[in-house]
Write a protein that holds these residues in place. Structure first.
Motif, PDB file in Angstrom:
ATOM      1  N   PRO A 253     105.067   8.372 -66.816  1.00  0.00           N
ATOM      2  CA  PRO A 253     105.103   7.929 -68.217  1.00  0.00           C
ATOM      3  C   PRO A 253     106.371   7.126 -68.504  1.00  0.00           C
ATOM      4  CG  PRO A 253     104.278  10.172 -68.100  1.00  0.00           C
ATOM      5  CD  PRO A 253     104.721   9.803 -66.697  1.00  0.00           C
ATOM      6  N   GLY A 254     106.197   6.031 -69.210  1.00  0.00           N
ATOM      7  CA  GLY A 254     107.307   5.119 -69.485  1.00  0.00           C
ATOM      8  C   GLY A 254     107.309   3.904 -68.572  1.00  0.00           C
ATOM      9  N   ASP A 255     106.533   3.965 -67.461  1.00  0.00           N
ATOM     10  CA  ASP A 255     106.508   2.847 -66.513  1.00  0.00           C
ATOM     11  C   ASP A 255     105.612   1.704 -67.001  1.00  0.00           C
ATOM     12  OD1 ASP A 255     108.208   4.110 -64.752  1.00  0.00           O
ATOM     13  OD2 ASP A 255     106.632   4.736 -63.349  1.00  0.00           O
ATOM     14  N   LYS A 256     105.968   0.509 -66.515  1.00  0.00           N
ATOM     15  CA  LYS A 256     105.143  -0.686 -66.735  1.00  0.00           C
ATOM     16  C   LYS A 256     104.613  -1.122 -65.371  1.00  0.00           C
ATOM     17  CE  LYS A 256     107.252  -4.724 -67.125  1.00  0.00           C
ATOM     18  NZ  LYS A 256     108.058  -5.837 -67.679  1.00  0.00           N
ATOM     19  N   VAL A 257     103.311  -1.319 -65.243  1.00  0.00           N
ATOM     20  CA  VAL A 257     102.730  -1.714 -63.948  1.00  0.00           C
ATOM     21  C   VAL A 257     102.022  -3.053 -64.112  1.00  0.00           C
ATOM     22  CG1 VAL A 257     100.612  -0.340 -64.326  1.00  0.00           C
ATOM     23  CG2 VAL A 257     101.289  -0.962 -62.000  1.00  0.00           C
ATOM     24  N   GLU A 258     102.238  -3.938 -63.127  1.00  0.00           N
ATOM     25  CA  GLU A 258     101.645  -5.277 -63.186  1.00  0.00           C
ATOM     26  C   GLU A 258     100.990  -5.623 -61.848  1.00  0.00           C
ATOM     27  OE1 GLU A 258     104.633  -7.903 -65.818  1.00  0.00           O
ATOM     28  OE2 GLU A 258     105.582  -6.700 -64.264  1.00  0.00           O
ATOM     29  N   ILE A 259      99.748  -6.096 -61.925  1.00  0.00           N
ATOM     30  CA  ILE A 259      99.064  -6.638 -60.761  1.00  0.00           C
ATOM     31  C   ILE A 259      99.045  -8.156 -60.949  1.00  0.00           C
ATOM     32  CG2 ILE A 259      96.989  -6.517 -59.319  1.00  0.00           C
ATOM     33  CD1 ILE A 259      98.230  -3.720 -59.989  1.00  0.00           C
ATOM     34  N   LYS A 260      99.607  -8.886 -59.967  1.00  0.00           N
ATOM     35  CA  LYS A 260      99.705 -10.345 -60.111  1.00  0.00           C
ATOM     36  C   LYS A 260      98.909 -11.039 -59.015  1.00  0.00           C
ATOM     37  CE  LYS A 260     104.220 -10.539 -62.305  1.00  0.00           C
ATOM     38  NZ  LYS A 260     105.514 -11.220 -62.434  1.00  0.00           N
ATOM     39  N   ILE A 261      98.015 -11.904 -59.428  1.00  0.00           N
ATOM     40  CA  ILE A 261      97.333 -12.804 -58.502  1.00  0.00           C
ATOM     41  C   ILE A 261      97.518 -14.195 -59.104  1.00  0.00           C
ATOM     42  CG2 ILE A 261      95.114 -13.474 -57.501  1.00  0.00           C
ATOM     43  CD1 ILE A 261      94.298 -10.497 -57.622  1.00  0.00           C
ATOM     44  N   LYS A 262      98.223 -15.043 -58.364  1.00  0.00           N
ATOM     45  CA  LYS A 262      98.710 -16.289 -58.936  1.00  0.00           C
ATOM     46  C   LYS A 262      97.614 -17.088 -59.646  1.00  0.00           C
ATOM     47  CE  LYS A 262     101.974 -18.791 -56.558  1.00  0.00           C
ATOM     48  NZ  LYS A 262     102.289 -19.742 -55.482  1.00  0.00           N
ATOM     49  N   LEU A 263      96.460 -17.217 -59.014  1.00  0.00           N
ATOM     50  CA  LEU A 263      95.421 -18.077 -59.576  1.00  0.00           C
ATOM     51  C   LEU A 263      94.663 -17.410 -60.733  1.00  0.00           C
ATOM     52  CD1 LEU A 263      94.068 -19.555 -56.246  1.00  0.00           C
ATOM     53  CD2 LEU A 263      95.414 -20.745 -57.978  1.00  0.00           C
ATOM     54  N   ILE A 264      94.877 -16.116 -60.923  1.00  0.00           N
ATOM     55  CA  ILE A 264      94.180 -15.394 -62.000  1.00  0.00           C
ATOM     56  C   ILE A 264      95.136 -15.118 -63.156  1.00  0.00           C
ATOM     57  CG2 ILE A 264      92.956 -13.278 -62.626  1.00  0.00           C
ATOM     58  CD1 ILE A 264      92.031 -13.123 -59.653  1.00  0.00           C
ATOM     59  N   GLY A 265      96.273 -14.514 -62.859  1.00  0.00           N
ATOM     60  CA  GLY A 265      97.234 -14.142 -63.890  1.00  0.00           C
ATOM     61  C   GLY A 265      97.781 -12.765 -63.613  1.00  0.00           C
ATOM     62  N   THR A 266      98.373 -12.151 -64.637  1.00  0.00           N
ATOM     63  CA  THR A 266      98.996 -10.839 -64.491  1.00  0.00           C
ATOM     64  C   THR A 266      98.269  -9.817 -65.358  1.00  0.00           C
ATOM     65  OG1 THR A 266     101.155 -11.834 -64.055  1.00  0.00           O
ATOM     66  CG2 THR A 266     101.157  -9.542 -64.809  1.00  0.00           C
ATOM     67  N   LEU A 267      97.879  -8.732 -64.724  1.00  0.00           N
ATOM     68  CA  LEU A 267      97.293  -7.591 -65.434  1.00  0.00           C
ATOM     69  C   LEU A 267      98.415  -6.587 -65.671  1.00  0.00           C
ATOM     70  CD1 LEU A 267      94.959  -5.755 -66.422  1.00  0.00           C
ATOM     71  CD2 LEU A 267      94.683  -5.022 -64.044  1.00  0.00           C
ATOM     72  N   ARG A 268      98.812  -6.417 -66.956  1.00  0.00           N
ATOM     73  CA  ARG A 268      99.962  -5.551 -67.285  1.00  0.00           C
ATOM     74  C   ARG A 268      99.480  -4.336 -68.080  1.00  0.00           C
ATOM     75  NH1 ARG A 268     102.377  -9.078 -69.961  1.00  0.00           N
ATOM     76  NH2 ARG A 268     103.327 -10.019 -68.147  1.00  0.00           N
ATOM     77  N   ASN A 269      99.934  -3.161 -67.661  1.00  0.00           N
ATOM     78  CA  ASN A 269      99.576  -1.921 -68.373  1.00  0.00           C
ATOM     79  C   ASN A 269     100.777  -0.992 -68.425  1.00  0.00           C
ATOM     80  OD1 ASN A 269      96.810  -2.692 -66.679  1.00  0.00           O
ATOM     81  ND2 ASN A 269      96.442  -2.102 -68.796  1.00  0.00           N
ATOM     82  N   TYR A 270     100.713  -0.019 -69.331  1.00  0.00           N
ATOM     83  CA  TYR A 270     101.833   0.889 -69.561  1.00  0.00           C
ATOM     84  C   TYR A 270     101.355   2.322 -69.356  1.00  0.00           C
ATOM     85  CZ  TYR A 270     103.441  -3.413 -71.647  1.00  0.00           C
ATOM     86  OH  TYR A 270     103.779  -4.727 -71.817  1.00  0.00           O
ATOM     87  N   VAL A 271     102.190   3.116 -68.671  1.00  0.00           N
ATOM     88  CA  VAL A 271     101.833   4.507 -68.400  1.00  0.00           C
ATOM     89  C   VAL A 271     102.395   5.376 -69.526  1.00  0.00           C
ATOM     90  CG1 VAL A 271     101.934   6.375 -66.705  1.00  0.00           C
ATOM     91  CG2 VAL A 271     101.995   3.995 -65.935  1.00  0.00           C
ATOM     92  N   VAL A 272     101.537   6.213 -70.096  1.00  0.00           N
ATOM     93  CA  VAL A 272     101.993   7.081 -71.190  1.00  0.00           C
ATOM     94  C   VAL A 272     101.576   8.513 -70.906  1.00  0.00           C
ATOM     95  CG1 VAL A 272     101.814   5.205 -72.883  1.00  0.00           C
ATOM     96  CG2 VAL A 272      99.900   6.797 -72.614  1.00  0.00           C
ATOM     97  N   LYS A 273     102.281   9.426 -71.555  1.00  0.00           N
ATOM     98  CA  LYS A 273     101.982  10.845 -71.414  1.00  0.00           C
ATOM     99  C   LYS A 273     100.744  11.178 -72.219  1.00  0.00           C
ATOM    100  CE  LYS A 273     104.667  14.055 -73.153  1.00  0.00           C
ATOM    101  NZ  LYS A 273     105.898  14.624 -73.639  1.00  0.00           N
ATOM    102  N   ASN A 274      99.965  12.114 -71.722  1.00  0.00           N
ATOM    103  CA  ASN A 274      98.836  12.602 -72.504  1.00  0.00           C
ATOM    104  C   ASN A 274      99.389  13.415 -73.664  1.00  0.00           C
ATOM    105  OD1 ASN A 274      96.660  14.291 -73.447  1.00  0.00           O
ATOM    106  ND2 ASN A 274      95.548  13.632 -71.633  1.00  0.00           N
ATOM    107  N   ASP A 275      99.051  13.018 -74.876  1.00  0.00           N
ATOM    108  CA  ASP A 275      99.634  13.737 -76.016  1.00  0.00           C
ATOM    109  C   ASP A 275      98.609  14.636 -76.709  1.00  0.00           C
ATOM    110  OD1 ASP A 275      98.090  11.790 -77.063  1.00  0.00           O
ATOM    111  OD2 ASP A 275      99.692  10.793 -78.197  1.00  0.00           O
ATOM    112  N   ARG A 276      97.494  14.889 -76.018  1.00  0.00           N
ATOM    113  CA  ARG A 276      96.494  15.778 -76.636  1.00  0.00           C
ATOM    114  C   ARG A 276      96.383  17.057 -75.845  1.00  0.00           C
ATOM    115  NH1 ARG A 276      91.507  11.956 -76.897  1.00  0.00           N
ATOM    116  NH2 ARG A 276      92.684  10.898 -75.311  1.00  0.00           N
TER     117      ARG A 276
END
Ligand code: MG
Length: 276
Positions: A253-276
């Motif tokens: 939790p708190g991390d930022k993860v990015e998958i990059k493929i030059k011809l496609i772009g960057t898929l960016r997501n954020y890891v969060v704690k389960n708050d339920r």
């Protein structure tokens, strides 16, 4: 000019519709409506209907900053590959598989660009797996390797998020691979890509963690479509995600993860704690 490109121009001239080459397709929401469009720099031109049967631009233009990008397809299912990079097999000291090892991820796991990956309370280790994913264009049943490219709409980035501790604890992988938010897809579908030579990188908090090229795949993308479509019918928008190269590792939790493929772009997501 390539034959393919000439054919596209011809197609536009004849019908006003263009076929599936040379573009980035996005799915987005604006004013509570879901639309598809073609991404051109920082603007999007909407298209009529979904992009599977034909692509016809309409006279609606949006600023990228005014819309919310959604997962670029809404798959009925995601077919994923267990072990499909030589580098990953070496890293695990695993023997090369004789046939593709496939598993499913549910449609309810899908999230889009900039969405949160939610850490489930039952896991203490959730990993990224950066992958190139194929988006299917039309119903596919028993497709030959030769015909496979005709069944592809395009390619996108995929994060096959995995609860690694639960994967090792269970004989089946369903639990480890299927939590809500564990299938990140996007940001767009690139229709013109040589899938046999694609560089792929995964970054965690800006630090390079995975670096691979699809030339290292054990089973090629046409082979994967051939193999999978002899098991199940693939539907428009369905996804085959092609496996991850070496360098898998944990996110917290708190991390930022990015998958990059030059011809496609960057898929960016954020890891969060389960708050339920
Ligand atoms: Mg994977």
């Amino acid at each position: 000019m390539s034959t393919l490109y000439s054919k596209n121009l011809q197609s536009v001239a004849n019908t006003g519709k263009i076929n599936h080459s040379f573009m980035k397709i996005v799915r987005f929401s604006i004013d509570d409506k879901v639309k598809h469009g073609i991404l051109k720099g920082k603007t999007i031109q909407a298209i009529e209907d979904k992009p599977y049967r034909y692509i016809k631009p309409v006279d609606q233009h949006y600023k990228l900053s005014d819309v919310t990008l959604l997962p670029p397809s809404a798959p009925s299912k995601i077919v994923a590959l267990g072990l499909n990079y030589h580098s990953h097999a070496e890293e695990l000291q695993a023997p090369l598989p004789d046939a593709p090892l496939i598993f499913l991820k549910p449609s309810t796991a899908v999230i889009g660009p900039e969405d949160n990956i939610v850490y489930p309370p039952s896991s203490g280790r959730v990993d990224y797996e950066g992958e190139l994913a194929v988006v299917i264009k039309k119903p596919s049943w028993r497709v030959s390797i030769e015909d496979a490219p005709d069944y592809v709409l395009g390619y996108t980035c995929f994060n096959d998020v995995t609860a690694r501790d639960l994967q090792y604890a269970d004989k089946q992988w369903t639990r480890a691979k299927s939590f809500d938010t564990f299938a990140a897809i996007g940001p767009c579908i690139e229709t013109e890509l040589d899938p046999g030579n694609v560089d792929l990188e995964t970054y965690l908090n800006g630090e390079l963690k995975q670096k691979g090229n699809t030339s290292d795949l054990i089973f090629s993308i046409p082979k994967l479509i051939n193999f999978t479509s002899h098991v199940m019918t693939l539907l428009p928008g369905d996804i085959i995600t092609t496996g991850t190269p070496s360098g898998i590792g944990p996110m917290y939790p708190g991390d930022k993860v990015e998958i990059k493929i030059k011809l496609i772009g960057t898929l960016r997501n954020y890891v969060v704690k389960n708050d339920r």
